[in-house]
Design a protein around this motif. Structure first.
Motif, PDB file in Angstrom:
ATOM      1  N   THR A  82     -89.160  48.105   0.328  1.00  0.00           N
ATOM      2  CA  THR A  82     -90.123  47.596  -0.655  1.00  0.00           C
ATOM      3  C   THR A  82     -90.501  48.720  -1.602  1.00  0.00           C
ATOM      4  OG1 THR A  82     -91.050  46.100   0.982  1.00  0.00           O
ATOM      5  CG2 THR A  82     -92.455  46.627  -0.891  1.00  0.00           C
ATOM      6  N   CYS A  92     -91.064  51.188   3.027  1.00  0.00           N
ATOM      7  CA  CYS A  92     -89.932  51.918   2.446  1.00  0.00           C
ATOM      8  C   CYS A  92     -89.777  53.242   3.179  1.00  0.00           C
ATOM      9  CB  CYS A  92     -90.120  52.166   0.951  1.00  0.00           C
ATOM     10  SG  CYS A  92     -88.613  52.796   0.160  1.00  0.00           S
ATOM     11  N   PRO A  96     -92.119  39.623  -1.956  1.00  0.00           N
ATOM     12  CA  PRO A  96     -91.365  39.526  -0.707  1.00  0.00           C
ATOM     13  C   PRO A  96     -90.182  38.579  -0.842  1.00  0.00           C
ATOM     14  CG  PRO A  96     -93.504  38.440  -0.501  1.00  0.00           C
ATOM     15  CD  PRO A  96     -93.404  38.957  -1.905  1.00  0.00           C
ATOM     16  N   ASP A 117     -96.066  43.681   0.181  1.00  0.00           N
ATOM     17  CA  ASP A 117     -94.990  43.612  -0.812  1.00  0.00           C
ATOM     18  C   ASP A 117     -95.391  42.621  -1.902  1.00  0.00           C
ATOM     19  OD1 ASP A 117     -92.613  43.346  -2.193  1.00  0.00           O
ATOM     20  OD2 ASP A 117     -91.376  43.274  -0.389  1.00  0.00           O
ATOM     21  N   GLY A 176     -94.604  45.132   3.770  1.00  0.00           N
ATOM     22  CA  GLY A 176     -93.507  45.827   3.127  1.00  0.00           C
ATOM     23  C   GLY A 176     -93.459  47.269   3.597  1.00  0.00           C
ATOM     24  N   PHE A 214     -95.666  47.704  -4.192  1.00  0.00           N
ATOM     25  CA  PHE A 214     -96.763  47.469  -3.252  1.00  0.00           C
ATOM     26  C   PHE A 214     -98.020  47.007  -3.972  1.00  0.00           C
ATOM     27  CE2 PHE A 214     -94.128  50.636  -1.049  1.00  0.00           C
ATOM     28  CZ  PHE A 214     -94.008  50.038   0.191  1.00  0.00           C
TER      29      PHE A 214
END
Ligand code: FMN
Length: 184
Positions: free
Chosen positions: A14, A128, A169, A166, A126, A17
């Motif tokens: 993701t 990353c 999404p 996210d 989400g 945000f």
């Protein structure tokens, strides 16, 4: 589909945000999942640092930007100058994973990091996986920021997980069968 497999198939990085903070209960579940990861010789050679201080995250991101500018590489300089440049994509929570430098510790840290991204996916958050911040702590500007971590002696951050809701999404199953060979 089996729930665990479904989560693994759904995980994706993701980079958009929402500003809203994640629930503390979710954070604790994600950290527990990270600490549940396999470690070589059960050394648990990692240390996790949760950062929810936006100013500190911004400062680390700026230090990364300074490294990119200092590199003299035009494309990296351009990237650092982009108005939306942010190493952590403005995620409201970032968990840094630090290694003790022992052999296999990078694998230990990677396992914990991946576990946390999967836990986030399972909780509909989400995430990353991030490695590019590391260079910031080698920069003069970044060295001082690292002091804020008060890490145990000998530890240094190697990976991070950006966490948040996210804003977009969606997921697609990636087909990578050509990456597999069989000897039967
Ligand atoms: C060790 C490692 C470091 C990574 N570092 C970054 C990073 O600094 N910034 C970023 O946006 N993504 C980073 N990623 C995420 C990858 O870019 C991403 O996993 C890859 O492009 C595949 O996309 P997916 O995660 O959506 O499947 C990293 C992933 C790994 C495993």
């Amino acid at each position: 589909m089996d729930r665990a497999i479904e989560v693994m198939m759904k995980r994706r990085s993701t980079r958009n945000f929402l500003a809203e903070q994640i629930p503390e209960e979710s954070l604790q579940k994600i950290l527990a999942a990270g600490l549940q990861a396999a470690t070589a010789m059960n050394r648990q050679s990692w240390h996790l640092t949760v950062v929810q201080d936006a100013q500190l995250l911004d400062a680390i991101s700026q230090a990364v930007g300074a490294v990119l500018v200092d590199s003299g590489v035009p494309s990296l300089n351009d990237r650092a100058q982009e108005p939306e440049f942010h190493t952590f994509y403005q995620a409201p929570t970032v968990v840094f994973v630090s290694t003790d430098g022992s052999s296999y510790s990078l694998a230990d840290c990677a396992n914990a990091t991946q576990n946390m991204t999967l836990a986030a996916t399972a909780l509909d958050l989400g995430s990353c996986y991030i490695g590019s911040f590391v260079q910031a702590f080698k920069h003069k500007q970044g060295k001082e920021l690292l002091n804020r971590f008060s890490l145990p002696i000998g530890y240094r951050p190697v990976f991070a997980v950006a966490l948040g809701y996210d804003s977009d999404p969606s997921f697609e199953i990636k087909t990578r069968e050509w990456k597999v060979s069989y000897i039967r």
